[in-house]
Motif scaffolding. Structure first.
Motif, PDB file in Angstrom:
ATOM      1  N   HIS A 290      -0.026  12.951   3.698  1.00  0.00           N
ATOM      2  CA  HIS A 290      -0.089  12.291   3.411  1.00  0.00           C
ATOM      3  C   HIS A 290      -0.241  12.963   2.004  1.00  0.00           C
ATOM      4  O   HIS A 290      -1.312  11.833   0.897  1.00  0.00           O
ATOM      5  CB  HIS A 290      -1.965  11.961   3.929  1.00  0.00           C
ATOM      6  CG  HIS A 290      -1.737  12.002   5.172  1.00  0.00           C
ATOM      7  ND1 HIS A 290      -1.585  10.801   6.175  1.00  0.00           N
ATOM      8  CD2 HIS A 290      -2.110  12.801   6.297  1.00  0.00           C
ATOM      9  CE1 HIS A 290      -1.385  10.499   7.222  1.00  0.00           C
ATOM     10  NE2 HIS A 290      -1.549  11.880   8.156  1.00  0.00           N
ATOM     11  N   ASP A 291       0.711  12.813   0.860  1.00  0.00           N
ATOM     12  CA  ASP A 291       0.651  12.918  -0.131  1.00  0.00           C
ATOM     13  C   ASP A 291       1.757  12.233  -1.154  1.00  0.00           C
ATOM     14  O   ASP A 291       2.314  12.088  -1.258  1.00  0.00           O
ATOM     15  CB  ASP A 291       0.170  14.249  -0.681  1.00  0.00           C
ATOM     16  CG  ASP A 291       0.714  14.498  -1.833  1.00  0.00           C
ATOM     17  OD1 ASP A 291       0.977  13.808  -3.066  1.00  0.00           O
ATOM     18  OD2 ASP A 291       0.987  15.600  -2.522  1.00  0.00           O
TER      19      ASP A 291
ATOM     20  N   GLU B 189       3.597  12.799  -4.082  1.00  0.00           N
ATOM     21  CA  GLU B 189       4.261  13.378  -4.567  1.00  0.00           C
ATOM     22  C   GLU B 189       5.033  12.516  -3.372  1.00  0.00           C
ATOM     23  O   GLU B 189       6.633  12.843  -4.085  1.00  0.00           O
ATOM     24  CB  GLU B 189       4.029  14.614  -3.175  1.00  0.00           C
ATOM     25  CG  GLU B 189       5.324  15.814  -3.476  1.00  0.00           C
ATOM     26  CD  GLU B 189       6.243  16.513  -4.702  1.00  0.00           C
ATOM     27  OE1 GLU B 189       6.396  17.467  -5.045  1.00  0.00           O
ATOM     28  OE2 GLU B 189       5.368  16.268  -5.739  1.00  0.00           O
ATOM     29  N   ALA B 190       5.479  11.720  -2.553  1.00  0.00           N
ATOM     30  CA  ALA B 190       6.619  11.287  -1.867  1.00  0.00           C
ATOM     31  C   ALA B 190       6.947  10.234  -2.957  1.00  0.00           C
ATOM     32  O   ALA B 190       8.270  10.043  -3.236  1.00  0.00           O
ATOM     33  CB  ALA B 190       5.965  10.624  -0.651  1.00  0.00           C
ATOM     34  N   ALA B 191       6.244   9.789  -3.897  1.00  0.00           N
ATOM     35  CA  ALA B 191       6.557   8.738  -4.976  1.00  0.00           C
ATOM     36  C   ALA B 191       7.522   9.339  -5.751  1.00  0.00           C
ATOM     37  O   ALA B 191       9.195   9.152  -6.260  1.00  0.00           O
ATOM     38  CB  ALA B 191       6.057   7.388  -5.350  1.00  0.00           C
TER      39      ALA B 191
ATOM     40  N   PRO C 216       0.566  -1.766  -0.141  1.00  0.00           N
ATOM     41  CA  PRO C 216      -0.182   0.428  -0.100  1.00  0.00           C
ATOM     42  C   PRO C 216       0.464   1.637   0.047  1.00  0.00           C
ATOM     43  O   PRO C 216       2.212   1.014   0.239  1.00  0.00           O
ATOM     44  CB  PRO C 216      -0.932  -0.264   1.100  1.00  0.00           C
ATOM     45  CG  PRO C 216      -0.703  -1.309   1.373  1.00  0.00           C
ATOM     46  CD  PRO C 216       0.579  -2.206   0.771  1.00  0.00           C
ATOM     47  N   PRO C 217       0.386   2.563  -0.428  1.00  0.00           N
ATOM     48  CA  PRO C 217       1.653   3.584  -1.026  1.00  0.00           C
ATOM     49  C   PRO C 217       2.202   4.409   0.933  1.00  0.00           C
ATOM     50  O   PRO C 217       3.180   5.224   0.304  1.00  0.00           O
ATOM     51  CB  PRO C 217       0.473   4.721  -0.607  1.00  0.00           C
ATOM     52  CG  PRO C 217      -0.788   3.962  -1.341  1.00  0.00           C
ATOM     53  CD  PRO C 217      -0.860   2.409  -0.605  1.00  0.00           C
ATOM     54  N   LEU C 218       1.383   3.899   1.855  1.00  0.00           N
ATOM     55  CA  LEU C 218       2.022   4.480   3.104  1.00  0.00           C
ATOM     56  C   LEU C 218       3.160   3.392   3.586  1.00  0.00           C
ATOM     57  O   LEU C 218       4.824   3.870   3.638  1.00  0.00           O
ATOM     58  CB  LEU C 218       1.235   4.365   4.270  1.00  0.00           C
ATOM     59  CG  LEU C 218       2.221   4.949   5.384  1.00  0.00           C
ATOM     60  CD1 LEU C 218       2.750   6.263   5.613  1.00  0.00           C
ATOM     61  CD2 LEU C 218       1.090   5.371   6.947  1.00  0.00           C
ATOM     62  N   PRO C 219       3.556   2.274   3.446  1.00  0.00           N
ATOM     63  CA  PRO C 219       4.913   1.365   3.270  1.00  0.00           C
ATOM     64  C   PRO C 219       5.577   1.437   2.518  1.00  0.00           C
ATOM     65  O   PRO C 219       6.563   1.777   2.224  1.00  0.00           O
ATOM     66  CB  PRO C 219       3.954  -0.050   4.334  1.00  0.00           C
ATOM     67  CG  PRO C 219       3.066   0.071   4.873  1.00  0.00           C
ATOM     68  CD  PRO C 219       2.347   1.783   3.778  1.00  0.00           C
TER      69      PRO C 219
END
Length: 184
Positions: A149-150, A153-155, A69-72
């Motif tokens: 929680h973006d 953008e983090a990716a 998932p996106p957060l991990p």
């Protein structure tokens, strides 16, 4: 800096080529090209490291991360950046120590050129420091994106590009070139 490093490599290749031709034809015996090429390779390598981090061109095997998932996934990308920054800090620390020792001892190369080693050591160390700074900067940017929680953008900041990202970039580049060609 990456472009300057590329020009250094090109210059090194030309120097070594001239030296090899000169030796084989007995035009000259002196050997400067190999020494300068060694310095150019070291400097070009460290100067390109920051560019690789900034452009997300670093290589990672992330088969598992792609399925998370996106957060991990974002946290693993941040961990990878933190690892790059830590390695950069260790290397930069060693580079600073080597640079200051060369400066203090006024060391020169043990070759015909007799280059003051503070010059290549300084350029090499600067590249390591810049790499570390860029890694830390991107780490902070990625952490701030995660805090907001973006995850997209983090990716964009810290993830290695996926195959889909590379295809999209290639299409966008092609479209830009075609529009420039049509405008001309």
């Amino acid at each position: 800096m990456a472009r300057l490093g590329g020009f250094l490599l090109l210059g090194a290749a030309i120097l070594v080529t001239v030296e090899v031709i000169g030796r084989s034809s007995h035009l000259f015996v002196i050997s400067l090209g190999t020494e300068l090429a060694t310095y150019a390779l070291a400097v070009a390598a460290t100067w390109s490291l920051a560019y690789v981090v900034f452009e997300r061109a670093h290589v990672r095997v992330d088969v598992l991360a792609q399925r998370l998932p996106p957060l991990p996934k974002a946290l693993l990308d941040l961990l990878a950046l933190a690892s790059l920054a830590a390695v950069g800090a260790v290397l930069a620390s060693g580079g600073i120590e080597m640079f200051t020792t060369s400066l203090r001892l006024a060391s020169k190369s043990n070759t015909t050129l007799g280059m003051p080693l503070v010059i290549p050591h300084g350029a090499w160390t600067f590249g390591l420091i810049w790499f570390t700074a860029v890694s830390l900067f991107r780490l902070v940017q990625g952490a701030m994106a995660i805090a907001r929680h973006d995850y997209a953008e983090a990716a964009r900041i810290s993830a290695a590009p996926s195959a889909d990202d590379e295809v999209e970039d290639a299409i966008a580049d092609t479209e830009q070139r075609l529009s420039r060609d049509d405008a001309a």
